[in-house]
Write a protein that holds these residues in place. Structure first.
Motif, PDB file in Angstrom:
ATOM      1  N   TRP A 323       0.832  -1.193   0.000  1.00  0.00           N
ATOM      2  CA  TRP A 323       0.000   0.000   0.000  1.00  0.00           C
ATOM      3  C   TRP A 323       0.869   1.246   0.000  1.00  0.00           C
ATOM      4  N   ILE A 324       0.424   2.250  -0.756  1.00  0.00           N
ATOM      5  CA  ILE A 324       1.037   3.571  -0.709  1.00  0.00           C
ATOM      6  C   ILE A 324       0.033   4.514  -0.061  1.00  0.00           C
ATOM      7  N   HIS A 325       0.412   5.046   1.094  1.00  0.00           N
ATOM      8  CA  HIS A 325      -0.458   5.947   1.856  1.00  0.00           C
ATOM      9  C   HIS A 325      -0.023   7.382   1.596  1.00  0.00           C
ATOM     10  N   VAL A 326      -0.988   8.238   1.312  1.00  0.00           N
ATOM     11  CA  VAL A 326      -0.696   9.640   1.016  1.00  0.00           C
ATOM     12  C   VAL A 326      -1.680  10.537   1.751  1.00  0.00           C
ATOM     13  N   SER A 327      -1.263  11.784   1.934  1.00  0.00           N
ATOM     14  CA  SER A 327      -2.127  12.794   2.548  1.00  0.00           C
ATOM     15  C   SER A 327      -2.681  13.765   1.519  1.00  0.00           C
ATOM     16  N   LYS A 328      -1.891  14.005   0.486  1.00  0.00           N
ATOM     17  CA  LYS A 328      -2.366  14.887  -0.564  1.00  0.00           C
ATOM     18  C   LYS A 328      -3.334  14.133  -1.477  1.00  0.00           C
ATOM     19  N   GLN A 337       2.423  10.758 -10.232  1.00  0.00           N
ATOM     20  CA  GLN A 337       3.682  10.257 -10.767  1.00  0.00           C
ATOM     21  C   GLN A 337       4.233   9.123  -9.909  1.00  0.00           C
ATOM     22  N   ILE A 338       4.189   9.303  -8.587  1.00  0.00           N
ATOM     23  CA  ILE A 338       4.649   8.239  -7.679  1.00  0.00           C
ATOM     24  C   ILE A 338       3.864   6.964  -7.926  1.00  0.00           C
ATOM     25  N   MET A 339       2.552   7.095  -8.003  1.00  0.00           N
ATOM     26  CA  MET A 339       1.705   5.912  -8.162  1.00  0.00           C
ATOM     27  C   MET A 339       1.949   5.231  -9.499  1.00  0.00           C
ATOM     28  N   GLU A 340       2.118   6.022 -10.560  1.00  0.00           N
ATOM     29  CA  GLU A 340       2.377   5.417 -11.869  1.00  0.00           C
ATOM     30  C   GLU A 340       3.705   4.670 -11.880  1.00  0.00           C
ATOM     31  N   ASP A 341       4.750   5.290 -11.305  1.00  0.00           N
ATOM     32  CA  ASP A 341       6.067   4.638 -11.271  1.00  0.00           C
ATOM     33  C   ASP A 341       6.008   3.337 -10.486  1.00  0.00           C
ATOM     34  N   PHE A 342       5.431   3.388  -9.285  1.00  0.00           N
ATOM     35  CA  PHE A 342       5.413   2.209  -8.430  1.00  0.00           C
ATOM     36  C   PHE A 342       4.483   1.129  -8.990  1.00  0.00           C
ATOM     37  N   SER A 343       3.361   1.519  -9.559  1.00  0.00           N
ATOM     38  CA  SER A 343       2.412   0.529 -10.081  1.00  0.00           C
ATOM     39  C   SER A 343       2.992  -0.235 -11.258  1.00  0.00           C
ATOM     40  N   SER A 344       3.671   0.472 -12.153  1.00  0.00           N
ATOM     41  CA  SER A 344       4.230  -0.199 -13.326  1.00  0.00           C
ATOM     42  C   SER A 344       5.334  -1.176 -12.938  1.00  0.00           C
ATOM     43  N   VAL A 345       6.193  -0.767 -11.994  1.00  0.00           N
ATOM     44  CA  VAL A 345       7.260  -1.672 -11.543  1.00  0.00           C
ATOM     45  C   VAL A 345       6.670  -2.868 -10.800  1.00  0.00           C
ATOM     46  N   ALA A 346       5.672  -2.627  -9.945  1.00  0.00           N
ATOM     47  CA  ALA A 346       5.049  -3.717  -9.200  1.00  0.00           C
ATOM     48  C   ALA A 346       4.418  -4.728 -10.142  1.00  0.00           C
ATOM     49  N   GLU A 347       3.782  -4.245 -11.206  1.00  0.00           N
ATOM     50  CA  GLU A 347       3.157  -5.150 -12.169  1.00  0.00           C
ATOM     51  C   GLU A 347       4.204  -6.047 -12.827  1.00  0.00           C
ATOM     52  N   LYS A 417      13.489  -3.873  -4.568  1.00  0.00           N
ATOM     53  CA  LYS A 417      13.435  -3.764  -6.030  1.00  0.00           C
ATOM     54  C   LYS A 417      12.381  -2.755  -6.460  1.00  0.00           C
ATOM     55  N   LEU A 418      11.243  -2.784  -5.797  1.00  0.00           N
ATOM     56  CA  LEU A 418      10.164  -1.852  -6.133  1.00  0.00           C
ATOM     57  C   LEU A 418      10.609  -0.402  -5.934  1.00  0.00           C
ATOM     58  N   VAL A 419      11.190  -0.110  -4.774  1.00  0.00           N
ATOM     59  CA  VAL A 419      11.604   1.267  -4.475  1.00  0.00           C
ATOM     60  C   VAL A 419      12.746   1.699  -5.394  1.00  0.00           C
ATOM     61  N   ALA A 420      13.758   0.851  -5.528  1.00  0.00           N
ATOM     62  CA  ALA A 420      14.945   1.229  -6.312  1.00  0.00           C
ATOM     63  C   ALA A 420      14.598   1.439  -7.782  1.00  0.00           C
ATOM     64  N   GLU A 421      13.856   0.524  -8.379  1.00  0.00           N
ATOM     65  CA  GLU A 421      13.502   0.654  -9.793  1.00  0.00           C
ATOM     66  C   GLU A 421      12.584   1.850 -10.026  1.00  0.00           C
ATOM     67  N   SER A 422      11.639   2.077  -9.125  1.00  0.00           N
ATOM     68  CA  SER A 422      10.714   3.203  -9.285  1.00  0.00           C
ATOM     69  C   SER A 422      11.458   4.529  -9.217  1.00  0.00           C
ATOM     70  N   LEU A 423      12.376   4.657  -8.255  1.00  0.00           N
ATOM     71  CA  LEU A 423      13.159   5.891  -8.137  1.00  0.00           C
ATOM     72  C   LEU A 423      14.063   6.077  -9.356  1.00  0.00           C
ATOM     73  N   ALA A 424      14.691   4.981  -9.795  1.00  0.00           N
ATOM     74  CA  ALA A 424      15.617   5.077 -10.922  1.00  0.00           C
ATOM     75  C   ALA A 424      14.886   5.521 -12.197  1.00  0.00           C
ATOM     76  N   ARG A 425      13.699   4.990 -12.423  1.00  0.00           N
ATOM     77  CA  ARG A 425      12.956   5.382 -13.627  1.00  0.00           C
ATOM     78  C   ARG A 425      12.552   6.847 -13.570  1.00  0.00           C
ATOM     79  N   HIS A 430      12.855   7.177 -17.301  1.00  0.00           N
ATOM     80  CA  HIS A 430      12.494   5.933 -17.981  1.00  0.00           C
ATOM     81  C   HIS A 430      11.066   5.504 -17.653  1.00  0.00           C
ATOM     82  N   GLN A 431      10.195   6.453 -17.313  1.00  0.00           N
ATOM     83  CA  GLN A 431       8.823   6.091 -16.973  1.00  0.00           C
ATOM     84  C   GLN A 431       8.148   5.386 -18.152  1.00  0.00           C
ATOM     85  N   GLY A 432       7.436   4.327 -17.817  1.00  0.00           N
ATOM     86  CA  GLY A 432       6.701   3.583 -18.835  1.00  0.00           C
ATOM     87  C   GLY A 432       7.550   2.632 -19.641  1.00  0.00           C
ATOM     88  N   LYS A 433       8.821   2.574 -19.377  1.00  0.00           N
ATOM     89  CA  LYS A 433       9.710   1.675 -20.114  1.00  0.00           C
ATOM     90  C   LYS A 433      10.061   0.469 -19.248  1.00  0.00           C
TER      91      LYS A 433
END
Length: 587
Positions: A323-328, A337-347, A417-425, A430-433
């Motif tokens: 789960w990703i918890h946010v206040s905003k 952007q955070i959700m897109e990066d993490f969701s694509s890597v998680a998939e 792996k999820l955090v590192a790959e999401s941050l790196a993209r 490299h979003q979406g790649k």
């Protein structure tokens, strides 16, 4: 004939005989058998805004009984020995709710909850018994830490010695012969002084910095991404609160992410145009008190340079969902952007990441997630966790059930792996790649041995922050690991200020700080977190009295024999004659 002894010799002989027999008599009256010595861990004692909670006493000197005691028994001077395997939660609730008097409580925990246990670890698939024990202990812990208990409460772990004592106590209770002063039995003794409050307990934050590819002379012109994890714990027994999952898993993940990016940033060709800020914060169980003070120490320019912060909390015990918890609001550009990066890597990694939005109330001092401290300062942040809902205050903060046995290091590896790959993209655009920068079997692969070694260290280190010493070995170990990273990338820095450990690292380290702050005054903690329990098997008072009568009679007979043989029968009889009155003597 033997020569007649002088009067002085006869007196010395009588005196020596009497002294010897008195020593024998005292030793027999105090007859007891020291059965065993057990390590015990005291229930935490603390205050919140002056309201007392936990165990308020530490010293113990009472007979012991089991759950098989008589319903009409007076337990005000008795230690109740309760194995978790036989635990009845309604019984404890009843005793606590009705304020029934007790001499003390001793809970026996299975070895699976012992952080020193080297048995099988790292499985999410618990058998029915283990799952039941874990749930019962979790409920018990919450009851104990939220109650004011005016007697000593301790925890111990099962072993052959204590199990044998328990079996004897049960046998006596079942046969209607509980341990008392008149019947004898087992006596539990903990010699401890009255607990004292800790003076000015402190919390320590550790900050590391990876400098991005500079644009001009000022790296602070670059945007910044923060990776944060709270490292301390809170539990019913401070000496047992290792928090392997909460938040040992978060600390391990942060250290491995820092190691991976230090490799990337060591080469100017692969150094990103983002600064990376790593924060190991303290005070997590106390509304993330350390995080708030750490953020407020930032200058305005640094705070405004943070694109977003990822807080890692409890990722060591999950299977297919994070789960990703946010206040905003989810519509916020950075949150999207955070959700897109993490969701694509998680998939790509074969699991799901879900988003949960929870607005914060600025007027409410309760801070449920670490990212909320960022949000209060208008910095975009999110918390990655296996927990779908925010825990209550002092709940799920690394207590008794949070041991190495229940943490799966494979879950942590997937989280890294999820955090590192999401941050790196995000950093390298490299979003979406479908590009794996930290691919398995490459030089940038996640290192399972590094993760396992740090998880083992954290799982054997109680981390209740107010009980840390100034030069705590755990903080020194964190210092050393960042020092090792320095050899990989000279831009990561851990300059330790004199307020903390006080030792500055090599000259090539730049902006890494150890920050020590005072814990907010609403919390007061007390010492005496562990002790030695001496268990004695004592004889009954009836036996002592009978023994005293027999030995007293023997002493009288022996004394009479010595007087007759040394001074004659007349002298013995004269001892019992009434002395002549003063008038007779005068006549």
């Amino acid at each position: 004939m033997a020569p007649r002894k002088s009067p002085r010799e006869r007196q010395m002989l009588v005196l020596e005989s009497v002294i010897a027999l008195v020593f024998v008599l005292v030793a027999c009256v105090e007859l007891c058998d020291g059965a065993t010595v057990v390590d015990v861990y005291r229930l935490i004692q603390y205050d919140i805004s002056g309201a007392p909670f936990g165990s308020r006493l530490a010293g113990l000197n009472h007979h012991a009984t089991s759950l098989h005691f008589s319903p009409h028994a007076d337990l005000s001077r008795t230690v109740l020995l309760i194995p978790l395997r036989e635990f009845n939660i309604s019984f404890v609730k009843e005793y606590i709710a009705e304020n029934k008097p007790l001499g003390g409580l001793l809970f026996l925990l299975p070895q699976i909850f012992n952080f020193e246990n080297k048995g099988e670890v790292g499985s999410n698939h618990l058998d029915g018994t283990e799952e039941l024990l874990k749930n019962v202990l979790a409920e018990l812990e919450q009851i104990l830490i939220r109650t004011n208990l005016p007697y000593p409460v301790y925890f111990a772990f099962e072993d052959d010695n204590i199990n044998a004592v328990l079996a004897d106590i049960k046998k006596s209770d079942i046969t209607g012969q509980p341990a008392t002063a008149t019947t004898g039995g087992y006596k539990f003794v903990v010699s401890a002084l009255e607990p004292k409050s800790l003076v000015s307990p402190s919390i320590t934050n550790i900050q590391g910095w990876l400098t991005g590819l500079k644009a001009g002379d000022d790296a602070h012109q670059l945007p910044t991404i923060a990776v944060v994890a709270s490292y301390d714990t809170f539990g019913a027994a401070p000496a047992l609160s290792v928090g392997s999952d909460s938040n040992g898993s978060g600390v391990v993940a942060l250290l491995e992410v820092a190691r991976l990016f230090s490799l990337l940033y060591s080469n100017p060709k692969t150094r990103g145009q983002y600064n990376l800020l790593f924060g190991l914060t303290s005070g997590g169980p106390y509304n993330y008190n350390g995080t708030r003070k750490w953020l407020r120490s930032f200058d305005q320019r640094l705070r405004e340079s943070i694109d977003y912060a990822i807080c890692i909390d409890s990722i060591g015990s999950w299977e297919n969902e994070l789960w990703i918890h946010v206040s905003k609001p989810p519509e916020n550009a950075y949150i999207k952007q955070i959700m897109e990066d993490f969701s694509s890597v998680a998939e790509e990694l074969g699991f799901n990441v879900n988003l949960k939005h929870k607005k914060i109330n600025i007027s409410n001092p309760r801070v449920a997630w670490e990212h909320e401290q960022f949000s209060r300062l208008r910095v975009t942040a999110a918390t990655l966790s296996e927990l779908s809902a925010a825990p209550e205050l002092l709940e799920k903060t690394g207590g008794l059930i949070d041991s190495r046995h229940f943490v799966d290091e494979k879950a942590i590896i997937r989280g890294v792996k999820l955090v590192a790959e999401s941050l790196a993209r995000h950093i390298y655009g490299h979003q979406g790649k479908n590009i794996q920068i930290f691919a398995d079997n490459s030089n940038l692969a996640v290192n399972p041995y590094y993760i396992r070694s740090w998880l083992d260290v954290l799982s054997q280190t109680p981390r209740v922050a107010p009980f840390f010493s100034k030069d705590d070995p755990f903080v020194m170990a964190l210092k050393k690991v960042f020092c090792l990273l320095d050899h990989v990338y000279l831009g990561i820095c851990f300059k330790l200020r004199t307020m903390g450990i006080g030792k500055e690292l090599e000259d090539h380290t730049d902006e890494v700080n150890l920050q020590r702050e005072a814990l907010d005054g609403m919390f007061t903690f007390y010492d005496s977190t562990s002790a030695k329990l001496n268990i004695y098997q004592v004889a009954s008072v009836t036996f002592d009295l009978l023994l005293l009568l027999v030995l007293g009679s023997y002493l009288i007979v022996l004394f009479s024999f010595l007087v007759i043989t040394t001074r004659g029968l007349d002298d013995l009889i004269s001892l019992f004659r009434r002395p002549p009155s003063r008038k007779v003597k005068t006549a």
